[in-house]
Design a protein around this motif. Structure first.
Motif, short mmCIF file in Angstrom:
data_model
loop_
_atom_site.label_atom_id
_atom_site.label_comp_id
_atom_site.label_asym_id
_atom_site.label_seq_id
_atom_site.Cartn_x
_atom_site.Cartn_y
_atom_site.Cartn_z
N ALA A 7 0.80 -1.23 0.00
CA ALA A 7 0.00 0.00 0.00
C ALA A 7 0.82 1.28 0.00
CB ALA A 7 -0.94 0.00 1.21
N GLU A 8 2.14 1.18 0.10
CA GLU A 8 2.93 2.41 0.12
C GLU A 8 2.74 3.18 -1.19
OE1 GLU A 8 7.45 3.96 1.16
OE2 GLU A 8 7.01 1.81 1.07
N GLY A 9 2.43 4.45 -1.07
CA GLY A 9 2.20 5.28 -2.24
C GLY A 9 0.79 5.22 -2.79
N CYS A 10 -0.08 4.40 -2.18
CA CYS A 10 -1.47 4.33 -2.62
C CYS A 10 -2.22 5.61 -2.23
CB CYS A 10 -2.17 3.12 -2.02
SG CYS A 10 -1.68 1.55 -2.75
N ALA A 11 -3.30 5.88 -2.95
CA ALA A 11 -4.11 7.07 -2.66
C ALA A 11 -5.07 6.82 -1.51
CB ALA A 11 -4.89 7.48 -3.91
N ALA A 12 -5.46 5.57 -1.29
CA ALA A 12 -6.40 5.25 -0.20
C ALA A 12 -6.40 3.75 0.03
CB ALA A 12 -7.81 5.72 -0.53
N VAL A 13 -6.79 3.37 1.25
CA VAL A 13 -7.01 1.97 1.60
C VAL A 13 -8.47 1.85 2.01
CG1 VAL A 13 -6.51 0.13 3.24
CG2 VAL A 13 -4.65 1.51 2.31
N VAL A 14 -9.23 1.01 1.32
CA VAL A 14 -10.63 0.75 1.63
C VAL A 14 -10.71 -0.64 2.24
CG1 VAL A 14 -12.98 0.59 0.71
CG2 VAL A 14 -11.33 2.17 -0.33
N ALA A 15 -11.35 -0.75 3.42
CA ALA A 15 -11.27 -2.02 4.15
C ALA A 15 -12.61 -2.44 4.73
CB ALA A 15 -10.25 -1.91 5.28
N THR A 16 -12.81 -3.75 4.81
CA THR A 16 -13.95 -4.35 5.48
C THR A 16 -13.53 -5.74 5.95
OG1 THR A 16 -16.34 -4.75 5.27
CG2 THR A 16 -14.96 -5.46 3.43
N GLY A 17 -14.45 -6.50 6.54
CA GLY A 17 -14.13 -7.86 6.96
C GLY A 17 -13.95 -7.99 8.46
N SER A 18 -13.19 -9.01 8.88
CA SER A 18 -13.06 -9.33 10.29
C SER A 18 -12.34 -8.21 11.05
CB SER A 18 -12.31 -10.65 10.49
OG SER A 18 -10.94 -10.47 10.23
N PHE A 19 -12.71 -8.04 12.31
CA PHE A 19 -12.21 -6.89 13.07
C PHE A 19 -10.70 -6.91 13.26
CE2 PHE A 19 -11.37 -4.27 16.78
CZ PHE A 19 -12.12 -3.14 16.48
N LEU A 71 1.93 4.08 7.00
CA LEU A 71 2.34 4.53 5.68
C LEU A 71 1.85 5.93 5.35
CD1 LEU A 71 1.60 1.27 3.63
CD2 LEU A 71 3.85 2.11 4.33
N GLY A 72 0.97 6.48 6.20
CA GLY A 72 0.41 7.79 5.91
C GLY A 72 -0.60 7.78 4.78
N VAL A 73 -1.30 6.65 4.60
CA VAL A 73 -2.29 6.51 3.53
C VAL A 73 -3.69 6.64 4.11
CG1 VAL A 73 -3.20 4.95 1.76
CG2 VAL A 73 -0.74 5.00 2.23
N PRO A 74 -4.57 7.44 3.52
CA PRO A 74 -5.95 7.56 4.01
C PRO A 74 -6.65 6.20 4.04
CG PRO A 74 -5.48 9.30 2.45
CD PRO A 74 -4.30 8.37 2.40
N TYR A 75 -7.50 6.02 5.04
CA TYR A 75 -8.16 4.73 5.33
C TYR A 75 -9.67 4.94 5.36
CZ TYR A 75 -9.93 1.19 8.70
OH TYR A 75 -10.66 0.23 9.37
N VAL A 76 -10.40 4.05 4.71
CA VAL A 76 -11.86 4.11 4.68
C VAL A 76 -12.42 2.76 5.14
CG1 VAL A 76 -13.91 4.54 3.29
CG2 VAL A 76 -11.75 5.66 2.69
N PHE A 77 -13.16 2.78 6.24
CA PHE A 77 -13.85 1.56 6.68
C PHE A 77 -15.21 1.48 6.01
CE2 PHE A 77 -17.15 -0.03 9.66
CZ PHE A 77 -16.85 -1.38 9.54
N THR A 78 -15.58 0.27 5.60
CA THR A 78 -16.87 0.05 4.96
C THR A 78 -17.61 -1.08 5.65
OG1 THR A 78 -16.08 0.79 2.80
CG2 THR A 78 -18.02 -0.63 2.82
N SER A 79 -18.90 -0.86 5.91
CA SER A 79 -19.78 -1.91 6.41
C SER A 79 -20.78 -2.28 5.34
CB SER A 79 -20.52 -1.43 7.67
OG SER A 79 -21.44 -2.42 8.11
N PHE A 80 -21.13 -3.55 5.27
CA PHE A 80 -22.14 -4.00 4.32
C PHE A 80 -23.52 -4.13 4.97
CE2 PHE A 80 -18.38 -6.26 2.19
CZ PHE A 80 -18.09 -5.15 1.43
N SER A 81 -23.61 -3.78 6.24
CA SER A 81 -24.88 -3.88 6.95
C SER A 81 -25.01 -2.75 7.96
CB SER A 81 -24.97 -5.23 7.67
OG SER A 81 -26.15 -5.30 8.44
N PRO A 82 -26.16 -2.07 8.04
CA PRO A 82 -26.33 -0.99 9.01
C PRO A 82 -26.17 -1.44 10.45
CG PRO A 82 -28.11 -0.99 7.40
CD PRO A 82 -27.35 -2.27 7.21
#
Length: 411
Positions: free
Chosen positions: A88-100, A113-124
């Motif tokens: 992920a070094e040099g990536c514009a963002a990390v989008v993540a989901t799955g096990s805690f 790495l200083g890369v922006p991180y986005v958590f995503t849930s598939f269920s409210p």
């Protein structure tokens, strides 16, 4: 893009990856090694993370057969960290989901790495809110003084801290990062994405959390159905599909479950289409009213069945709803009871009471799903299911990145 989970966790990420690539972005997915073929089919590079997920779920990995998530948390956190930090070094963002634990390792890698991180849930239902309670843990006893959804979510945060706090902070210390308090909220962030359909899984606004609901991330599936399946579908009335996806149906014998579901569908004078899946559903006799399929294009298939009996994963629920197929959900774990409740509330099917279907328990809910009014309601709801969730999320991500990513990494 990072996930450690089953097909239901990887498939939506694949949908987003395809849309991002169509918009000109370079994409790499960190996921269990089981999904190399899936990602190869859409020309998205896979960086394997962790153990094969099916082997872990079915107890086939030595020393892990009886391990719970908290028992393997340290290993999985480190595995995710190493996998993400390696690519992920040099990536514009990390989008993540799955096990805690994997999410925790992913966020730590992004932070390092200083890369922006986005958590995503598939269920409210996974996201803290005063409008709904957290999922009840098996065997959980709620103290009598804890009342209301806010109190239950506070208890949930304490539980997550007790399970994972020390593990996560020990790992952070090992790579030179300071400890964090409130690990749940640290991993979920204050600005998560919700990749769920607004009708099937609506989010109610709350000042505590700034949620962006994009709609479900759907990857269009253009694969033809196998010739043998086409022949079976053409040979008679629409069958009832029964399949439990990536659920191994622990504690239940595959042959007994197969017999139960086939006999239950036969009581409704319907043909049976079994999805073998991790439950290993199989034929019980040589009658021509039953057929078995493996991994198949459910988007095409569900438009041609009378009803879908399944485990209640977010993806399967959405696919069946989009197809206009009435549903019976036999919830096993996690958010599956939530989706059973939503299907019931929307009038597009019914939830089974308990995780093990029997020839006695299944006919009653099948009758509800196969009733003409349920089919009519399912057809109406199908017209409301959004199909542009992955496109909306891709555009939002690229727009956020274009604005320097500050919105992505905010707490």
């Amino acid at each position: 893009m990072v996930t450690y989970g089953s097909r239901g966790d990887v498939e939506p990420m694949t949908g987003l990856a395809v849309r991002l690539r169509a918009l000109g972005a370079e994409v790499r997915v960190c996921a269990p090694p089981d999904f190399a073929e899936l990602l190869n089919d859409v020309d998205v590079p896979l960086s394997p993370v962790g153990w094969p997920i099916r082997a872990l779920a079915t107890g086939a990995i030595p020393g892990k057969a009886k391990a719970g998530l908290s028992d393997i948390a340290a290993e999985l956190t480190a595995m995710a960290y190493e996998a993400v930090a390696g690519v992920a070094e040099g990536c514009a963002a990390v989008v993540a989901t799955g096990s805690f634990p994997a999410l925790a390792g992913t966020r730590t890698a992004a932070e390092k790495l200083g890369v922006p991180y986005v958590f995503t849930s598939f269920s409210p239902c996974y996201l803290p809110s005063p409008h709904h309670p957290p999922l009840r843990r098996p065997g959980q006893v709620i103290p009598p003084e804890v009342t209301g959804n806010r109190g239950l979510w506070d208890l949930h945060a304490e539980h997550m801290e007790a399970l994972f706090g020390d593990t996560i902070n020990t790992h952070r210390a090992s790579i030179g990062l300071p400890p964090v308090s409130g690990v749940r909220d640290h991993v979920f962030t204050g600005h998560p994405f919700l990749a769920a359909d607004p009708v099937l899984g609506p989010w109610q606004e709350t000042p505590e959390l700034d949620v962006t609901q994009t709609g479900a991330w759907i990857r269009p599936d253009e694969r033809p159905l196998p010739a043998g399946l086409e022949a079976f579908l053409a040979a008679g009335a629409k069958p009832v599909y029964v399949g439990f996806g990536s659920m191994p149906m622990r504690g239940a014998n595959a042959q007994e479950v197969s017999r139960a579901v086939i006999e239950a569908v036969r009581t409704q004078n319907r043909r049976v289409l079994l999805g073998s899946g991790w439950a290993d559903l199989a034929l019980i006799d040589d009658r021509d009213d039953c057929f078995v399929v493996g991994e198949v294009n459910q988007q095409a298939l569900f438009r041609r069945v009378a009803a879908v009996v399944h485990h209640g994963g977010a993806g399967t629920t959405t696919t069946a709803a989009r197809a206009g197929a009435p549903q019976v959900i036999v919830p096993q774990v996690a958010d599956q009871p939530y989706w059973a409740g939503r299907v019931t509330e929307l009038g597009i099917g019914a939830g089974h009471d308990g995780p093990t279907p029997t020839a006695e328990s299944l006919p009653a809910v099948l009758e509800i799903a196969l009733a003409p009014e349920t089919g009519a309601r399912a057809a109406v709801v199908a017209e409301t299911v959004r199909t542009d969730g992955a496109e909306q999320a891709a555009k939002l991500l690229l727009d956020m990145i274009g604005r320097s990513g500050s919105a992505l990494s905010a707490g």
